[in-house]
Scaffold this active site. Structure first.
Site, PDB file in Angstrom:
ATOM      1  N   CYS A 156       0.816  -1.201   0.000  1.00  0.00           N
ATOM      2  CA  CYS A 156       0.000   0.000   0.000  1.00  0.00           C
ATOM      3  C   CYS A 156       0.855   1.258   0.000  1.00  0.00           C
ATOM      4  O   CYS A 156       2.046   1.216   0.247  1.00  0.00           O
ATOM      5  CB  CYS A 156      -0.877  -0.017   1.240  1.00  0.00           C
ATOM      6  SG  CYS A 156      -1.584  -1.628   1.569  1.00  0.00           S
ATOM      7  N   ARG A 204       0.997   2.497  -6.024  1.00  0.00           N
ATOM      8  CA  ARG A 204       1.392   1.379  -5.158  1.00  0.00           C
ATOM      9  C   ARG A 204       0.233   0.426  -4.888  1.00  0.00           C
ATOM     10  O   ARG A 204       0.438  -0.733  -4.564  1.00  0.00           O
ATOM     11  CB  ARG A 204       1.924   1.911  -3.819  1.00  0.00           C
ATOM     12  CG  ARG A 204       3.179   2.720  -3.936  1.00  0.00           C
ATOM     13  CD  ARG A 204       3.661   3.118  -2.570  1.00  0.00           C
ATOM     14  NE  ARG A 204       4.211   1.983  -1.859  1.00  0.00           N
ATOM     15  CZ  ARG A 204       5.494   1.659  -1.834  1.00  0.00           C
ATOM     16  NH1 ARG A 204       6.361   2.392  -2.480  1.00  0.00           N
ATOM     17  NH2 ARG A 204       5.909   0.613  -1.167  1.00  0.00           N
ATOM     18  N   TRP A 235      -3.660  -1.970  -1.393  1.00  0.00           N
ATOM     19  CA  TRP A 235      -3.634  -3.147  -2.279  1.00  0.00           C
ATOM     20  C   TRP A 235      -3.952  -4.303  -1.358  1.00  0.00           C
ATOM     21  O   TRP A 235      -3.138  -4.692  -0.533  1.00  0.00           O
ATOM     22  CB  TRP A 235      -2.247  -3.274  -2.900  1.00  0.00           C
ATOM     23  CG  TRP A 235      -2.142  -4.310  -3.981  1.00  0.00           C
ATOM     24  CD1 TRP A 235      -2.409  -4.137  -5.308  1.00  0.00           C
ATOM     25  CD2 TRP A 235      -1.716  -5.673  -3.840  1.00  0.00           C
ATOM     26  NE1 TRP A 235      -2.183  -5.310  -5.985  1.00  0.00           N
ATOM     27  CE2 TRP A 235      -1.764  -6.271  -5.122  1.00  0.00           C
ATOM     28  CE3 TRP A 235      -1.313  -6.459  -2.766  1.00  0.00           C
ATOM     29  CZ2 TRP A 235      -1.415  -7.592  -5.342  1.00  0.00           C
ATOM     30  CZ3 TRP A 235      -0.966  -7.788  -2.994  1.00  0.00           C
ATOM     31  CH2 TRP A 235      -1.024  -8.339  -4.272  1.00  0.00           C
ATOM     32  N   ASN A 275       0.783  -0.966   6.134  1.00  0.00           N
ATOM     33  CA  ASN A 275       1.209  -1.706   4.951  1.00  0.00           C
ATOM     34  C   ASN A 275       1.904  -2.957   5.459  1.00  0.00           C
ATOM     35  O   ASN A 275       2.863  -2.851   6.206  1.00  0.00           O
ATOM     36  CB  ASN A 275       2.180  -0.843   4.130  1.00  0.00           C
ATOM     37  CG  ASN A 275       2.769  -1.607   2.957  1.00  0.00           C
ATOM     38  OD1 ASN A 275       2.216  -2.612   2.512  1.00  0.00           O
ATOM     39  ND2 ASN A 275       3.900  -1.128   2.472  1.00  0.00           N
ATOM     40  N   GLY A 276       1.414  -4.134   5.088  1.00  0.00           N
ATOM     41  CA  GLY A 276       2.096  -5.340   5.534  1.00  0.00           C
ATOM     42  C   GLY A 276       1.127  -6.375   6.045  1.00  0.00           C
ATOM     43  O   GLY A 276      -0.083  -6.296   5.789  1.00  0.00           O
ATOM     44  N   GLU A 282      10.070  -9.379 -22.947  1.00  0.00           N
ATOM     45  CA  GLU A 282       9.591  -8.108 -22.401  1.00  0.00           C
ATOM     46  C   GLU A 282       8.396  -7.586 -23.210  1.00  0.00           C
ATOM     47  O   GLU A 282       7.425  -7.082 -22.641  1.00  0.00           O
ATOM     48  CB  GLU A 282      10.750  -7.091 -22.384  1.00  0.00           C
ATOM     49  CG  GLU A 282      10.402  -5.673 -21.998  1.00  0.00           C
ATOM     50  CD  GLU A 282       9.832  -5.515 -20.586  1.00  0.00           C
ATOM     51  OE1 GLU A 282       9.743  -6.510 -19.855  1.00  0.00           O
ATOM     52  OE2 GLU A 282       9.449  -4.385 -20.251  1.00  0.00           O
ATOM     53  N   LYS A 294       4.749  -6.846 -21.506  1.00  0.00           N
ATOM     54  CA  LYS A 294       4.061  -5.540 -21.561  1.00  0.00           C
ATOM     55  C   LYS A 294       2.630  -5.716 -22.044  1.00  0.00           C
ATOM     56  O   LYS A 294       1.700  -5.136 -21.496  1.00  0.00           O
ATOM     57  CB  LYS A 294       4.794  -4.569 -22.504  1.00  0.00           C
ATOM     58  CG  LYS A 294       6.093  -4.011 -22.020  1.00  0.00           C
ATOM     59  CD  LYS A 294       6.014  -3.019 -20.874  1.00  0.00           C
ATOM     60  CE  LYS A 294       6.098  -3.677 -19.545  1.00  0.00           C
ATOM     61  NZ  LYS A 294       7.341  -3.856 -18.909  1.00  0.00           N
ATOM     62  N   GLU A 322       0.376  -7.487 -19.389  1.00  0.00           N
ATOM     63  CA  GLU A 322       0.027  -6.791 -18.141  1.00  0.00           C
ATOM     64  C   GLU A 322      -0.848  -5.572 -18.334  1.00  0.00           C
ATOM     65  O   GLU A 322      -1.622  -5.244 -17.439  1.00  0.00           O
ATOM     66  CB  GLU A 322       1.272  -6.474 -17.297  1.00  0.00           C
ATOM     67  CG  GLU A 322       2.227  -5.514 -17.907  1.00  0.00           C
ATOM     68  CD  GLU A 322       3.456  -5.290 -17.043  1.00  0.00           C
ATOM     69  OE1 GLU A 322       3.364  -5.416 -15.818  1.00  0.00           O
ATOM     70  OE2 GLU A 322       4.505  -4.965 -17.612  1.00  0.00           O
ATOM     71  N   HIS A 369      10.732 -26.675 -31.645  1.00  0.00           N
ATOM     72  CA  HIS A 369      10.672 -27.651 -30.557  1.00  0.00           C
ATOM     73  C   HIS A 369       9.312 -27.648 -29.863  1.00  0.00           C
ATOM     74  O   HIS A 369       9.160 -28.227 -28.795  1.00  0.00           O
ATOM     75  CB  HIS A 369      11.784 -27.383 -29.540  1.00  0.00           C
ATOM     76  CG  HIS A 369      13.152 -27.485 -30.153  1.00  0.00           C
ATOM     77  ND1 HIS A 369      13.715 -28.674 -30.518  1.00  0.00           N
ATOM     78  CD2 HIS A 369      14.037 -26.526 -30.509  1.00  0.00           C
ATOM     79  CE1 HIS A 369      14.905 -28.465 -31.057  1.00  0.00           C
ATOM     80  NE2 HIS A 369      15.122 -27.159 -31.063  1.00  0.00           N
ATOM     81  N   LYS A 414       2.710  -1.350  -8.161  1.00  0.00           N
ATOM     82  CA  LYS A 414       4.046  -0.986  -8.622  1.00  0.00           C
ATOM     83  C   LYS A 414       5.143  -1.626  -7.800  1.00  0.00           C
ATOM     84  O   LYS A 414       6.143  -2.085  -8.327  1.00  0.00           O
ATOM     85  CB  LYS A 414       4.177   0.538  -8.592  1.00  0.00           C
ATOM     86  CG  LYS A 414       5.503   1.057  -9.132  1.00  0.00           C
ATOM     87  CD  LYS A 414       5.598   0.822 -10.613  1.00  0.00           C
ATOM     88  CE  LYS A 414       6.901   1.318 -11.201  1.00  0.00           C
ATOM     89  NZ  LYS A 414       7.102   0.737 -12.548  1.00  0.00           N
TER      90      LYS A 414
END
Ligand code: F6R
Length: 666
Positions: free
Chosen positions: A40, A73, A121, A147-148, A535, A539, A542, A558, A661
């Site tokens: 958070c 966040r 979050w 947070n946690g 990558e 992108k 997500e 293969h 994030k």
């Protein structure tokens, strides 16, 4: 112990052996619990009345501004509490910050000089109004944000229930708040109204990982915070002080920040900052200057932070190169304070990272092995410590992390240090935990990255990894200094080449918009093009929620080639046709193979490569650059493609679903 005054703020400092120790490397390593930790955003503020009269700073304004910047966040609920007129007033709402703003509009809070705010979050209890923070205790006179995860919350809750405490949410935070409230009200033995003391006693009982912030109506001018294995930074102002999960929480007001260590408690008033450990012993913080300005954390006219950050990339690469070589083209990484003799003896490098940062690590492997001839492994940090890896004093562990807070990476770095390895952190966030717990740090200077999907940090990470590889090669005499100079000169030309790609991206954007209904897109690459393909796929997954896979082009036959069907779009990152041992011809054959099976081939190739035209439905050219540096260019079209497509689908490009994030989750 001495009391130093830092610009109007009193800070308790304890010199260690007469020195003000910069990193926590002398502190015994504390194993963090294997646990889920929320991600958070947290803000706290205390100002004085003259400060507010001068600058119009009410606690609520400051806290909301901080939450706006920290919303990346976590964004499934938000809440604030202020202390006013001898009471606590709080509002909280599920959903994004705008929901809370609407609530505040219809039901305003009183003016105040002390406040806390939270953007969540969810880890413990769903994202509902009830579970949103702050949580109240002590008959509504205390408010807490967190947070946690409090691991022993069940046992504490039982104890509190037996004392007659009632709960209204499913969260562990409410239990921590109730514990603090109970201690404040019933257990202070003559030290009544001492929220700091109560927090110390509460933290002695809490297990898990947490940042906690609390305010109490009996002590209206104080915010008390505690930190264990979860981020918290103090901002120093004039007649006001701040707390934040990171500096974006207060960057509009001050660039002076103080890092806190693990298991510390900080008490801020408008004029003082006092730090102790969980047992009340005075402790130290380290002040540092935040070198990015608030404007760099704004969208600057772009439709999203991600678009802005994609456009920041020429600067991110240039800034990361800046000041790291001398006029003779020699690398001068003076910040790498590891004995050069030790670095010369390194016989293995392990790069540890997650997600996009791990793909930067894969690019680094090609470069470091080529330049330094040191065997280099790249490992997902969360896999590393669970497989009994072979690590010793000759192992150099290079962690890569934008946030510097990723719990998986932090745990892996701690493990590597315990095994005797030297650790270097490549990181974008000054003062964050991973660099503080590493032997040395090479900062990427990409500036704040707000969009959840990483873009400019990725290019800056690759750039920093190149610098590290070249530095090790220089130190160990693996390549001639002339060669280093040439690579640095080529790197110096990269920012302008990225700009060229950005300026010519119109057709790529058009293609992206036309593909908004695709169900699946594949990405192929080879050599350094392979991590670029991974990558590109990440992108798209997500932010556009489209199924996407990246493959090494050689792997196609293969198995993955079975996925190719009529109309399947496939991006192919084609290596340069220049050079003796070019893989170009092999990748062109791969394109032919998939085209023959009906694929739509979307090709990223080097300018001047006319041969690919015949096999591609679309070709996007990038300027020429040496093969090892190519990812700094070939990644950019794939970022633009994903951002444009997600925008065309109407998605929130900056805050994709289910993600946050800073992934402080193990
Ligand atoms: C993807 C992305 C993530 C991060 C990963 C590591 O766009 O941003 O995959 O790269 O979570 O984060 P840091 O670099 O902060 O350790």
């Amino acid at each position: 112990m001495s009391m130093l005054s830092i610009g109007g703020s009193a800070l308790l400092l304890v010199p260690r052996n007469g020195l003000f120790v910069e990193r926590d490397i002398l502190r015994p390593i504390r194993r963090a619990p294997a646990t889920l930790v929320g991600m958070c955003g947290i803000v706290g503020y205390v100002g004085n009345s003259s400060r507010r009269a001068d600058a119009g700073h009410s606690a609520l304004d400051v806290v909301l501004e901080g939450l706006r910047r920290l919303e990346y966040r976590g964004y499934d609920s938000a809440g604030v509490a202020v202390v006013a007129d001898g009471t606590i007033a709080a509002r909280k709402k599920s959903g994004k910050l705008t929901n809370l703003l609407a609530e505040l509009e219809s039901d305003p809070l009183p003016t105040s000089l002390t406040g806390i705010g939270h953007t969540r979050w969810a880890t413990h209890g769903g994202p509902t109004d009830q579970n949103a923070h702050p949580h109240l205790a002590d008959g509504g006179r205390l408010a807490m944000i967190h947070n946690g995860i409090i691991e022993n919350f069940a046992e504490l809750k039982q104890e509190l229930l037996e004392k007659g405490v009632t709960f209204t949410s499913e969260t562990d935070t409410e239990v921590a708040a109730a514990l603090l409230g109970d201690i404040f009200r019933n257990q202070l033995n003559g030290e009544s109204s001492n929220l700091t003391k109560a927090m110390q006693l509460a933290c002695q009982r809490l297990e898990g990982a947490f940042t906690l912030l609390a305010v109490h109506a009996d002590q209206p001018d104080v915010v008390v915070a505690a930190r264990r294995n979860s981020p918290l930074v103090v901002g120093l102002g004039e007649g006001e002080n701040f707390l934040g999960s990171d500096v974006s929480g207060f960057i509009d007001h001050t660039r002076r920040a103080v890092e806190l260590g693990q298991d510390q408690i900080v008490t801020i008033t408008a004029d003082s900052v006092e730090i102790t450990d969980f047992f009340g012993a005075p402790a130290q913080g380290k002040e540092y200057h935040v070198d990015w300005d608030p404007a760099s954390a704004e969208k600057g006219g772009f439709s999203s932070f991600m678009e802005k950050e994609i456009h920041d990339q020429p600067d991110a690469v240039a800034q990361t190169l800046l000041g790291r070589s001398d006029l003779n083209g020699q690398l001068t990484l003076s910040e790498l304070r590891i004995d050069p003799e030790l670095l010369k003896k390194v016989d293995k490098i392990i790069v540890l990272a997650c997600g996009t940062a791990a793909y930067a690590g894969l690019v680094a492997k090609y470069a470091i092995e080529n330049w330094c001839r040191i065997p280099t492994e790249v490992e997902l940090a969360h896999e590393f410590r669970y497989r009994d890896p072979i690590v010793d004093a000759k192992t150099l562990v290079v962690s890569i992390s934008q946030s510097g807070e990723t719990m998986d990476t932090l745990m892996a770095v701690r493990y590597a240090r315990e095994q005797g390895a030297k650790t270097i952190s490549i990181c974008n966030t000054n003062g964050s935990t991973i660099p503080r717990e590493s032997d040395a740090v090479l900062y990427t200077h990409a500036g704040p990255e707000i969009a959840v999907a990483s873009t400019k940090a990725f290019l800056a990470q690759i750039t920093a990894a190149y610098l590290l590889g070249l530095y090790l090669a220089q130190l160990r005499g693996n390549i001639f200094s002339g060669q280093i100079k040439d690579v640095l000169a080529d790197l110096g030309k990269v920012p302008a080449k990225i700009q060229e790609i950005l300026d010519g991206a119109g057709p790529l954007r058009e293609l992206a918009r036309s593909m908004k209904d695709e169900k699946s897109v594949l990405f192929l690459g080879r050599h350094v093009g392979f991590p670029v393909a991974l990558e590109g796929a990440l992108k798209l997954k997500e932010i556009a929620y489209i199924h996407a896979e990246g493959f090494a082009a050689g792997e196609l036959k293969h198995g993955p080639i079975a996925l190719i069907d009529e109309g399947q779009p496939v991006f192919v990152v084609v290596p340069s046709p220049r050079g003796r041992d070019s893989l170009h011809a092999k990748v062109v054959s791969n394109i032919q193979e998939i085209r023959a099976r009906g694929a739509r081939t979307l090709v990223i190739a080097e300018e001047g490569d006319e041969t690919v035209r015949a096999y591609a439905e679309h070709v996007f050219y990038v300027p020429q650059t040496p093969t090892l540096l190519m990812p700094l260019l070939t990644t950019v079209p794939l970022q633009i493609f994903a951002a444009e497509l997600a925008k065309a689908k109407g998605y929130d490009v900056d805050q994709p679903r289910n993600l946050a994030k800073s992934v402080t989750v193990e």
